[in-house]
Scaffold this motif. Structure first.
Motif, PDB file in Angstrom:
ATOM      1  N   ILE A 176       0.182  75.069 -96.464  1.00 45.10           N
ATOM      2  CA  ILE A 176       0.517  73.953 -95.725  1.00 45.10           C
ATOM      3  C   ILE A 176      -0.368  73.397 -94.993  1.00 45.10           C
ATOM      4  O   ILE A 176      -0.512  71.974 -94.964  1.00 45.10           O
ATOM      5  N   ALA A 177      -1.596  74.202 -94.279  1.00 42.75           N
ATOM      6  CA  ALA A 177      -2.755  73.590 -93.761  1.00 42.75           C
ATOM      7  C   ALA A 177      -3.584  72.819 -94.541  1.00 42.75           C
ATOM      8  O   ALA A 177      -3.973  71.833 -94.445  1.00 42.75           O
ATOM      9  N   TRP A 178      -3.532  73.571 -95.871  1.00 42.75           N
ATOM     10  CA  TRP A 178      -4.474  72.741 -96.839  1.00 42.75           C
ATOM     11  C   TRP A 178      -3.976  71.220 -97.324  1.00 42.75           C
ATOM     12  O   TRP A 178      -4.605  70.387 -97.076  1.00 42.75           O
ATOM     13  N   ARG A 179      -2.380  71.382 -97.279  1.00 44.67           N
ATOM     14  CA  ARG A 179      -1.964  70.247 -97.853  1.00 44.67           C
ATOM     15  C   ARG A 179      -1.945  68.876 -96.746  1.00 44.67           C
ATOM     16  O   ARG A 179      -2.450  67.829 -96.960  1.00 44.67           O
ATOM     17  N   TYR A 180      -1.869  69.179 -95.355  1.00 48.89           N
ATOM     18  CA  TYR A 180      -2.069  68.277 -94.633  1.00 48.89           C
ATOM     19  C   TYR A 180      -3.374  68.236 -93.763  1.00 48.89           C
ATOM     20  O   TYR A 180      -3.560  67.501 -92.851  1.00 48.89           O
ATOM     21  N   GLY A 181      -4.397  68.888 -94.200  1.00 50.50           N
ATOM     22  CA  GLY A 181      -5.635  68.590 -93.458  1.00 50.50           C
ATOM     23  C   GLY A 181      -5.739  69.488 -92.092  1.00 50.50           C
ATOM     24  O   GLY A 181      -6.646  68.843 -91.457  1.00 50.50           O
ATOM     25  N   PHE A 182      -5.120  70.689 -91.929  1.00 52.60           N
ATOM     26  CA  PHE A 182      -5.167  71.149 -90.741  1.00 52.60           C
ATOM     27  C   PHE A 182      -5.933  72.586 -90.844  1.00 52.60           C
ATOM     28  O   PHE A 182      -6.191  73.130 -91.775  1.00 52.60           O
ATOM     29  N   ALA A 233      -0.172  76.168 -82.907  1.00 55.01           N
ATOM     30  CA  ALA A 233       0.870  75.266 -82.328  1.00 55.01           C
ATOM     31  C   ALA A 233       2.497  75.743 -82.640  1.00 55.01           C
ATOM     32  O   ALA A 233       3.279  75.476 -82.081  1.00 55.01           O
ATOM     33  N   ASN A 234       2.303  77.002 -83.912  1.00 57.82           N
ATOM     34  CA  ASN A 234       3.819  77.224 -84.159  1.00 57.82           C
ATOM     35  C   ASN A 234       3.838  78.859 -83.607  1.00 57.82           C
ATOM     36  O   ASN A 234       4.711  79.337 -84.044  1.00 57.82           O
ATOM     37  N   SER A 235       3.136  79.407 -82.642  1.00 63.24           N
ATOM     38  CA  SER A 235       3.200  80.580 -82.003  1.00 63.24           C
ATOM     39  C   SER A 235       3.210  81.776 -83.244  1.00 63.24           C
ATOM     40  O   SER A 235       4.051  82.626 -82.960  1.00 63.24           O
ATOM     41  N   LEU A 236       2.472  81.539 -84.163  1.00 61.20           N
ATOM     42  CA  LEU A 236       2.431  82.249 -85.174  1.00 61.20           C
ATOM     43  C   LEU A 236       0.952  83.212 -85.132  1.00 61.20           C
ATOM     44  O   LEU A 236      -0.006  82.908 -84.940  1.00 61.20           O
ATOM     45  N   ARG A 237       1.255  84.512 -85.334  1.00 57.03           N
ATOM     46  CA  ARG A 237       0.160  85.554 -85.318  1.00 57.03           C
ATOM     47  C   ARG A 237       0.061  86.141 -87.063  1.00 57.03           C
ATOM     48  O   ARG A 237       0.965  86.019 -87.809  1.00 57.03           O
ATOM     49  N   PRO A 238      -1.364  86.513 -87.194  1.00 58.37           N
ATOM     50  CA  PRO A 238      -1.292  87.225 -88.560  1.00 58.37           C
ATOM     51  C   PRO A 238      -0.616  88.119 -88.782  1.00 58.37           C
ATOM     52  O   PRO A 238      -0.171  89.041 -87.704  1.00 58.37           O
ATOM     53  N   PRO A 239       0.102  88.430 -89.711  1.00 58.05           N
ATOM     54  CA  PRO A 239      -0.246  87.816 -90.946  1.00 58.05           C
ATOM     55  C   PRO A 239       0.474  86.636 -91.089  1.00 58.05           C
ATOM     56  O   PRO A 239       0.693  86.107 -92.516  1.00 58.05           O
ATOM     57  N   TYR A 240       1.135  85.648 -90.404  1.00 62.48           N
ATOM     58  CA  TYR A 240       1.306  84.476 -90.607  1.00 62.48           C
ATOM     59  C   TYR A 240       2.498  84.126 -91.377  1.00 62.48           C
ATOM     60  O   TYR A 240       2.767  83.487 -92.254  1.00 62.48           O
ATOM     61  N   THR A 241       3.647  85.298 -90.968  1.00 57.22           N
ATOM     62  CA  THR A 241       4.805  85.321 -91.939  1.00 57.22           C
ATOM     63  C   THR A 241       5.711  83.875 -91.664  1.00 57.22           C
ATOM     64  O   THR A 241       5.792  83.616 -90.558  1.00 57.22           O
ATOM     65  N   ILE A 242       6.151  83.355 -92.656  1.00 55.14           N
ATOM     66  CA  ILE A 242       7.001  82.141 -92.608  1.00 55.14           C
ATOM     67  C   ILE A 242       8.003  82.221 -93.663  1.00 55.14           C
ATOM     68  O   ILE A 242       7.998  83.017 -94.553  1.00 55.14           O
ATOM     69  N   ASP A 269       5.788  78.840-100.122  1.00 54.42           N
ATOM     70  CA  ASP A 269       4.623  78.230 -99.445  1.00 54.42           C
ATOM     71  C   ASP A 269       4.173  79.424 -98.471  1.00 54.42           C
ATOM     72  O   ASP A 269       4.573  80.471 -98.218  1.00 54.42           O
ATOM     73  N   THR A 270       2.853  79.160 -98.259  1.00 56.52           N
ATOM     74  CA  THR A 270       2.099  79.941 -97.081  1.00 56.52           C
ATOM     75  C   THR A 270       1.636  79.145 -95.851  1.00 56.52           C
ATOM     76  O   THR A 270       1.514  77.846 -96.312  1.00 56.52           O
ATOM     77  N   LEU A 271       1.256  79.489 -95.150  1.00 54.12           N
ATOM     78  CA  LEU A 271       0.655  78.889 -93.928  1.00 54.12           C
ATOM     79  C   LEU A 271      -0.570  78.177 -94.351  1.00 54.12           C
ATOM     80  O   LEU A 271      -1.136  76.970 -94.062  1.00 54.12           O
ATOM     81  N   PHE A 272      -1.582  79.023 -95.000  1.00 50.35           N
ATOM     82  CA  PHE A 272      -2.768  78.162 -95.734  1.00 50.35           C
ATOM     83  C   PHE A 272      -2.343  77.128 -96.617  1.00 50.35           C
ATOM     84  O   PHE A 272      -3.150  76.149 -96.525  1.00 50.35           O
TER      85      PHE A 272
END
Length: 255
Positions: A54-60, A68-77, A49-52
């Motif tokens: 996840i955002a695409w799947r749920y339309g965010f 909302a998740n206190s994530l900064r680039p490079p959006y490591t999850i 998964d990437t944040l991109f």
């Protein structure tokens, strides 16, 4: 054996044969492009998964979800991490350049690079993405065989008929932010970021010709038409503006 038992036995055989015929080659195949599902409060990250994605799947919108998740680039999850599925207006400031980091393991490893997908360092100079006024181009030349559906969430793009292996071209200049098969219903999927507002997606590819982080120009070869994740050879094409699906036919030139 009584006559009644014989009749019951014959009926049982008929029912079994009918069941086999029904469940055989006539089983329906359906596309699940963003199925109509109620958005849960959280999403648990899986490997790949990437944040991109996840955002695409749920339309965010990406930056709103990151805030909302206190994530900064490079959006490591990381796998197992709970992502709050909501948006906040103000993105968090960052001192690093944004990259698309893929979830791999809960604890990053420093000496086992072979089994990890990590963000590649990009030695190329930064390429400024084109403005939102850049003209859109058709990614393939075939006819539209399934249109955009405005109501519900069953088909948030268009299907364009193509031939197996036919070239797929970038509809606009942009950066590859996702290349993989982790989103159910899209097969081999490619997502391009064109600006802070616009993304485009290309699904069911036979082969993807670019990698995450690559910069591409409008009209550049990016994939090959295929039938991955579906029942016919076609390209599924989507456009998102501020994270929301829009009808690509409103943007593409008439033909």
């Amino acid at each position: 054996m009584s006559k009644l038992q014989q009749i019951i036995g014959i009926c049982s055989v008929i029912c079994v044969l009918a069941s086999c015929t029904t469940s055989g080659s006539f089983a329906p195949v359906s596309d699940r492009y963003n199925p109509a599902e109620r958005t849960p409060p959280y999403y648990i990250v899986s490997s790949g998964d990437t944040l991109f994605s996840i955002a695409w799947r749920y339309g965010f919108e990406l930056q709103g979800l990151a805030s909302a998740n206190s994530l900064r680039p490079p959006y490591t999850i990381y796998p197992g991490q709970a992502i709050l599925l909501e948006e906040r207006n103000k993105p968090l400031a960052s001192t690093s350049s944004p990259k698309n980091v893929v979830a791999t393991s809960a604890i990053p490893k420093s000496n086992n690079i072979k089994n990890e997908r990590v963000a590649r360092p990009n030695p190329k100079p930064t390429v400024q993405l084109k403005s939102v006024n850049e003209a859109w181009q058709w990614p393939v030349n075939g006819p539209v065989v399934r249109p955009f559906v405005a109501s519900g969430q069953e088909h948030k793009g268009i299907d364009i008929k193509g031939k197996m292996g036919e070239p797929v071209y970038a509809s606009r200049s942009g950066e590859v932010v996702y290349a993989g098969s982790g989103l159910v219903g899209y097969g081999n999927l490619l997502i391009l970021k064109h600006s802070d507002r616009f993304l485009s997606a290309y699904g069911h590819n036979r082969r993807i010709k670019v990698r995450e982080g690559d910069k591409v120009k409008a009209g550049q070869l990016i994939a090959e038409v295929g039938d991955s994740g579906t029942d016919s050879v076609k390209l599924h094409f989507e456009v998102r503006m501020d994270g929301k699906p829009v009808d690509p036919l409103r943007l593409l030139p008439r033909r």
